[in-house]
Write a protein that holds these residues in place. Structure first.
Motif, PDB file in Angstrom:
ATOM      1  N   LYS A 167       0.806  -1.215   0.000  1.00 34.29           N
ATOM      2  CA  LYS A 167       0.000   0.000   0.000  1.00 34.29           C
ATOM      3  C   LYS A 167       0.844   1.273   0.000  1.00 34.29           C
ATOM      4  O   LYS A 167       0.627   2.179  -0.819  1.00 34.29           O
ATOM      5  CB  LYS A 167      -0.950  -0.004   1.193  1.00 34.29           C
ATOM      6  CG  LYS A 167      -1.896   1.195   1.194  1.00 34.29           C
ATOM      7  CD  LYS A 167      -2.899   1.109   2.339  1.00 34.29           C
ATOM      8  CE  LYS A 167      -3.853   2.307   2.315  1.00 34.29           C
ATOM      9  NZ  LYS A 167      -4.844   2.230   3.418  1.00 34.29           N
ATOM     10  N   LEU A 173       2.730   1.708  -3.260  1.00 33.01           N
ATOM     11  CA  LEU A 173       1.813   1.972  -4.361  1.00 33.01           C
ATOM     12  C   LEU A 173       1.286   3.402  -4.316  1.00 33.01           C
ATOM     13  O   LEU A 173       1.154   4.061  -5.346  1.00 33.01           O
ATOM     14  CB  LEU A 173       0.636   0.989  -4.326  1.00 33.01           C
ATOM     15  CG  LEU A 173       0.682  -0.198  -5.287  1.00 33.01           C
ATOM     16  CD1 LEU A 173      -0.569  -1.047  -5.156  1.00 33.01           C
ATOM     17  CD2 LEU A 173       0.844   0.267  -6.723  1.00 33.01           C
ATOM     18  N   GLN A 174       0.983   3.876  -3.126  1.00 29.60           N
ATOM     19  CA  GLN A 174       0.501   5.257  -3.006  1.00 29.60           C
ATOM     20  C   GLN A 174       1.549   6.240  -3.506  1.00 29.60           C
ATOM     21  O   GLN A 174       1.226   7.232  -4.173  1.00 29.60           O
ATOM     22  CB  GLN A 174       0.127   5.552  -1.548  1.00 29.60           C
ATOM     23  CG  GLN A 174      -1.172   4.903  -1.108  1.00 29.60           C
ATOM     24  CD  GLN A 174      -1.473   5.122   0.361  1.00 29.60           C
ATOM     25  OE1 GLN A 174      -0.560   5.169   1.203  1.00 29.60           O
ATOM     26  NE2 GLN A 174      -2.751   5.232   0.703  1.00 29.60           N
ATOM     27  N   LEU A 206       1.662   5.945  -7.368  1.00 33.60           N
ATOM     28  CA  LEU A 206       0.504   6.526  -8.035  1.00 33.60           C
ATOM     29  C   LEU A 206       0.516   8.052  -8.025  1.00 33.60           C
ATOM     30  O   LEU A 206      -0.314   8.678  -8.677  1.00 33.60           O
ATOM     31  CB  LEU A 206      -0.793   6.016  -7.394  1.00 33.60           C
ATOM     32  CG  LEU A 206      -1.105   4.528  -7.643  1.00 33.60           C
ATOM     33  CD1 LEU A 206      -2.349   4.106  -6.891  1.00 33.60           C
ATOM     34  CD2 LEU A 206      -1.279   4.258  -9.131  1.00 33.60           C
ATOM     35  N   VAL A 262       5.746   0.812  -9.832  1.00 34.83           N
ATOM     36  CA  VAL A 262       4.676  -0.178  -9.659  1.00 34.83           C
ATOM     37  C   VAL A 262       5.213  -1.581  -9.919  1.00 34.83           C
ATOM     38  O   VAL A 262       4.926  -2.522  -9.158  1.00 34.83           O
ATOM     39  CB  VAL A 262       3.493   0.130 -10.605  1.00 34.83           C
ATOM     40  CG1 VAL A 262       2.491  -1.015 -10.610  1.00 34.83           C
ATOM     41  CG2 VAL A 262       2.801   1.421 -10.198  1.00 34.83           C
ATOM     42  N   LYS A 306       5.364  -4.640  -7.219  1.00 33.07           N
ATOM     43  CA  LYS A 306       4.697  -5.925  -7.465  1.00 33.07           C
ATOM     44  C   LYS A 306       5.689  -7.082  -7.333  1.00 33.07           C
ATOM     45  O   LYS A 306       5.383  -8.121  -6.729  1.00 33.07           O
ATOM     46  CB  LYS A 306       4.068  -5.928  -8.862  1.00 33.07           C
ATOM     47  CG  LYS A 306       3.360  -7.231  -9.203  1.00 33.07           C
ATOM     48  CD  LYS A 306       2.977  -7.314 -10.678  1.00 33.07           C
ATOM     49  CE  LYS A 306       1.718  -6.553 -10.951  1.00 33.07           C
ATOM     50  NZ  LYS A 306       1.197  -6.819 -12.334  1.00 33.07           N
ATOM     51  N   GLU A 363      -3.370  -5.871  -8.263  1.00 34.03           N
ATOM     52  CA  GLU A 363      -4.052  -5.026  -9.248  1.00 34.03           C
ATOM     53  C   GLU A 363      -5.344  -4.441  -8.672  1.00 34.03           C
ATOM     54  O   GLU A 363      -5.705  -3.296  -8.964  1.00 34.03           O
ATOM     55  CB  GLU A 363      -4.334  -5.838 -10.509  1.00 34.03           C
ATOM     56  CG  GLU A 363      -3.063  -6.145 -11.294  1.00 34.03           C
ATOM     57  CD  GLU A 363      -3.286  -7.129 -12.424  1.00 34.03           C
ATOM     58  OE1 GLU A 363      -4.459  -7.499 -12.648  1.00 34.03           O
ATOM     59  OE2 GLU A 363      -2.303  -7.530 -13.073  1.00 34.03           O
ATOM     60  N   GLN A 371      -4.281  -1.573  -6.453  1.00 33.66           N
ATOM     61  CA  GLN A 371      -3.921  -0.423  -7.294  1.00 33.66           C
ATOM     62  C   GLN A 371      -5.181   0.267  -7.819  1.00 33.66           C
ATOM     63  O   GLN A 371      -5.280   1.497  -7.811  1.00 33.66           O
ATOM     64  CB  GLN A 371      -3.040  -0.902  -8.455  1.00 33.66           C
ATOM     65  CG  GLN A 371      -2.580   0.214  -9.384  1.00 33.66           C
ATOM     66  CD  GLN A 371      -1.739  -0.312 -10.538  1.00 33.66           C
ATOM     67  OE1 GLN A 371      -1.440  -1.508 -10.618  1.00 33.66           O
ATOM     68  NE2 GLN A 371      -1.353   0.564 -11.444  1.00 33.66           N
ATOM     69  N   TYR A 372      -6.143  -0.523  -8.268  1.00 33.16           N
ATOM     70  CA  TYR A 372      -7.419  -0.019  -8.778  1.00 33.16           C
ATOM     71  C   TYR A 372      -8.134   0.810  -7.708  1.00 33.16           C
ATOM     72  O   TYR A 372      -8.564   1.949  -7.953  1.00 33.16           O
ATOM     73  CB  TYR A 372      -8.261  -1.230  -9.199  1.00 33.16           C
ATOM     74  CG  TYR A 372      -9.691  -0.954  -9.597  1.00 33.16           C
ATOM     75  CD1 TYR A 372     -10.018  -0.567 -10.889  1.00 33.16           C
ATOM     76  CD2 TYR A 372     -10.720  -1.142  -8.681  1.00 33.16           C
ATOM     77  CE1 TYR A 372     -11.339  -0.353 -11.265  1.00 33.16           C
ATOM     78  CE2 TYR A 372     -12.041  -0.930  -9.036  1.00 33.16           C
ATOM     79  CZ  TYR A 372     -12.348  -0.528 -10.336  1.00 33.16           C
ATOM     80  OH  TYR A 372     -13.654  -0.321 -10.683  1.00 33.16           O
ATOM     81  N   ASP A 418      -3.600   5.075 -17.562  1.00 31.61           N
ATOM     82  CA  ASP A 418      -4.009   4.368 -16.337  1.00 31.61           C
ATOM     83  C   ASP A 418      -5.437   4.709 -15.953  1.00 31.61           C
ATOM     84  O   ASP A 418      -6.174   3.864 -15.435  1.00 31.61           O
ATOM     85  CB  ASP A 418      -3.070   4.729 -15.183  1.00 31.61           C
ATOM     86  CG  ASP A 418      -1.739   3.979 -15.269  1.00 31.61           C
ATOM     87  OD1 ASP A 418      -1.701   2.935 -15.959  1.00 31.61           O
ATOM     88  OD2 ASP A 418      -0.752   4.435 -14.670  1.00 31.61           O
TER      89      ASP A 418
END
Length: 733
Positions: free
Chosen positions: A251, A254-255, A258, A270, A274, A306, A309-310, A492
């Motif tokens: 998390k 990823l934040q 993004l 990313v 992963k 995924e 991420q979504y 994205d």
């Protein structure tokens, strides 16, 4: 047992029949609309595709030329690879039904629409789209439809349901939009218009949705009569513990990823995140001891990653009102436009918006360069073409080159429709025009970048393009009652969002529109917001484009052909062409020009050499010129006879120089003064009612001393000297 349902649509009976044809398919229907007949079948595998992480749906739009009473024009005289029109129709069937299959349904599924009979006044795309939905709905294949389609036109300000081919082809309708939807929402919009306001487009879409609801009731009735129980499908679920572990591992990273503006840097972060999560949750020991378990676990970890991420991206937009690259919902990315990059092309422009970059080039040609269009519906010549290319390097990947994907054909068609609405009429600009859009970088809406770059390239080429056209792609994030409409979406945001809504047009109205939905539709309120926001973005882009080039250039590239248009009387066309094309071939051979002659007498002369073009014009003018009384001509002696000579004064016209008009003195033998092939100056002194031309040479000669000038009086032959009956217009050269 045969079952049949029907309703009225656009003033014609629309019916669906099942139970008679193709009964071994999972679902099969015959759709009848006017004299149009479309057989649509659906089949779906009972085993998932091994290793698939996407829904393997294929849609085939199978054109049968016999449906239109035609024999294919190919060498083999049978249907070959799908035409561009068939590919576009297949895409319009695919796009609205794809989101209505259950998540995780990885079973090979095929829809085949076979066109058996074509009525140009009964929309075949509408029939095929309905057939696909109906066949799926009555089958055992899991599908949360049904859907139906309707094409909306507008003639004299009045909306028309499913306008005829003639109304569309002749431009009688100023709007042509295909709408597909469910009972409750719009799923897809595709079409164009001639600079219509957004509210007019929206009203047409809403009107079309009312027609769709009526047709959907018919499909529901058919399912009640003969629908099969849906096969049991239980999607694979990821354990909550796996989701929690992935969130705890990924998390924070990823934040951070993004909120990284640069696409490649974001993808690298990313990807690294992963990879670290997979290595942590699927250790080498598990891979070694139990490969099958490790494979499934890795698949679940990827899916959970995924999903995280979504959700993070969508929540960031809905809660913080901040997008991946730091923009708010309405800001357009930075724009750069450059026109006239390439020295040898007839026109070029580079359009860059953020990390999306498209190079457009223009090539101008003559009617020899027109594309032959041979489909079930028409056999015509296409004068305007736009081709869109999307090479793998544009997204930093390797891949197959050569040939066009369905995506490239679809994006090119949308850009072509958007630009074509503003192209000058052929009689004002008699060129064949080919635009090629090369996607050099892509991070969202390269198709709309193609519209912008094409517009600028046409202006750079000197095409009298009345108004520049720009395009923009809108996105949507929707979670319950929370909604965010996004201007100028990134790749994205397209991938993780719920809508891709492209709108192209001028400052004054819409020329092209396309909407695809990934959820179960959108309502009128969302579409209204998206259209209004798209207009704001489009005006901003047009302002930026104007900094590079405000109006079309007044001069064309020196490498482009110059086309001069002239007109000749219709009754003179065959004289310009000559017997077996002899005359026109001679003009082309002598000048090197390309010459096109239309049935209305308009002649287009194309050449890069101005002198050669003028020579061709002069030659044609001399052929069609009318003889003027009193005018002096330098003629060629065609034939010598006892009573005078026949002189060719124009390429297709001879006159009689009577022996009494050769000289002031008495002439006993014409050959004493001229022979065949000599050039002589003569003056026209009379053209009688039959068109016979009388010439004089002696009026151009000094009168003998003491002789009285005869002026331009009509001559009267001396007794016994009868002019040859062929002394009027001579044979055509």
């Amino acid at each position: 047992m045969i079952h049949r349902v029907s309703c009225e649509m656009g003033g014609k009976t629309l019916s669906i029949e099942t139970g008679k044809l193709a009964k071994q398919a999972d679902g099969s229907v015959l759709v009848s609309y006017g004299d149009t007949r479309v057989l649509v079948t659906v089949c779906s595998s009972h085993e998932p595709r091994k290793g698939a992480d996407f829904f393997p749906l294929t849609v085939e739009f199978s054109e049968k030329f016999y449906a239109a009473g035609k024999i294919p024009g190919s060498f083999h005289k049978r249907e070959g690879r799908p035409t561009q029109e068939a590919t576009l129709s297949a895409r319009m069937i695919d796009r609205p039904i794809r989101p209505l299959f259950p998540e995780g349904y990885f079973y090979d599924t095929q829809v085949v629409a076979s066109i058996l009979s074509v009525d140009p006044d009964a929309d075949v795309d509408v029939a095929a789209a309905l057939g696909a939905s109906a066949a799926l709905h009555i089958s055992d294949i899991p599908f949360s439809g049904p859907t139906a389609a309707c094409r909306m036109g507008r003639v004299n300000g009045q909306y028309v349901v499913n306008p005829t081919w003639s109304q569309i082809d002749t431009g009688e309708t100023d709007m042509e939009v295909l709408i597909t939807g469910t009972k409750n929402a719009i799923m897809m919009v595709e079409g164009g218009a001639r600079e219509l306001p957004e509210e007019v487009i929206l009203e047409g879409i809403v009107h079309g949705h009312k027609e769709i609801k009526k047709v959907i009731e018919m499909v529901e009735e058919l399912r009640k009569l003969c629908g099969k129980p849906k096969r049991v499908f239980t999607p694979h679920t990821i354990e909550t513990s796996i989701k929690s572990k992935v969130e705890s591992h990924a998390k924070e990273a990823l934040q951070k990823a993004l909120k990284t503006k640069d696409k490649q840097a974001r993808y690298d972060l990313v990807g690294a995140t992963k990879k670290a999560v997979i290595e942590a949750m699927v250790p080498a020991s598990v891979r070694a001891s139990n490969p099958a378990t490790a494979e499934q676990l890795e698949s679940d970890v990827k899916a959970a990653f995924e999903l995280l991420q979504y959700n993070l991206m969508r929540e960031m937009i809905l809660t913080e009102k901040v997008r991946i690259d730091g923009r708010d919902t309405k800001t357009v990315r930075p724009i750069a436009v450059e026109a006239g990059l390439l020295p040898r092309t007839h026109g070029s422009a580079l359009f860059t918006r953020g990390e999306t970059q498209v190079l457009a080039t223009v090539t101008l040609g003559t009617s020899d360069d027109e594309q032959i269009v041979d489909t079930m519906f028409q056999n015509a010549m296409k004068k305007f073409m736009l081709h869109y290319n999307f090479p793998p390097f544009s997204v930093g990947e390797t891949g197959r080159m050569g040939g066009q994907s369905r995506r490239e054909i679809g994006h090119g068609a949308l850009a072509e429709r958007s630009i074509k609405a503003m192209m000058p009429a052929y009689d004002k600009f008699p060129y064949t025009v080919r635009l090629v859009c090369e996607t050099l970088e892509s991070n969202g809406s390269s198709s709309m970048g193609s519209v912008c770059s094409s517009s600028m390239a046409l202006m750079d080429a000197g095409v009298p393009f009345s108004k520049p056209v720009a395009g923009i792609a809108m996105g949507l994030i929707k979670e319950g009652s929370r909604v965010a409409v996004l201007t100028d979406i990134l790749g994205d945001e397209d991938h993780l969002g719920d809508m891709d809504f492209k709108v192209a047009g001028t400052r004054d109205g819409v020329t092209g529109i396309q909407m695809d939905i990934k959820i179960e539709g959108v309502d009128e309120a969302i579409m209204k917001t998206a259209l209004a926001q798209a207009r704001e973005g489009r005006i901003h882009i047009l302002n930026e484009m104007s900094h590079a080039l405000e109006t079309p250039r007044t001069d064309m590239s020196k490498f482009a052909p110059r086309i001069t248009t002239m007109s000749v009387p219709v009754d003179k066309i065959r004289e310009v062409i000559g017997s077996g094309g002899k005359v026109i071939k001679e003009i082309i051979a002598q000048t090197g020009c390309k010459i096109d002659i239309n049935d209305d007498g308009k002649i287009n002369i194309a050449s890069n050499d101005g002198v050669a073009a003028q020579k061709a014009i002069d030659m044609i003018r001399s052929i069609v010129a009318e003889v003027e009384i009193g005018k002096i001509y330098k003629g060629l002696v065609k034939k010598v006879v006892d009573f005078g000579a026949f002189i060719g004064i124009l390429p297709s016209q001879d006159g009689l120089l009577h022996i009494s008009e050769i000289a002031h003195e008495r002439v006993n033998n014409v050959l004493d003064f001229m022979k065949e092939g000599d050039e002589v100056e003569v003056k026209v002194i009379e053209v009688d009612k039959a068109g016979k031309i009388r010439l004089s040479r002696k009026v151009l000669l000094p009168a003998p001393e003491g002789a009285e000038s005869q002026g331009d009086r009509p001559f009267r032959p001396r007794g016994g000297d009868r002019p040859h009956s062929g002394g009027g217009r001579g044979p055509r050269s």
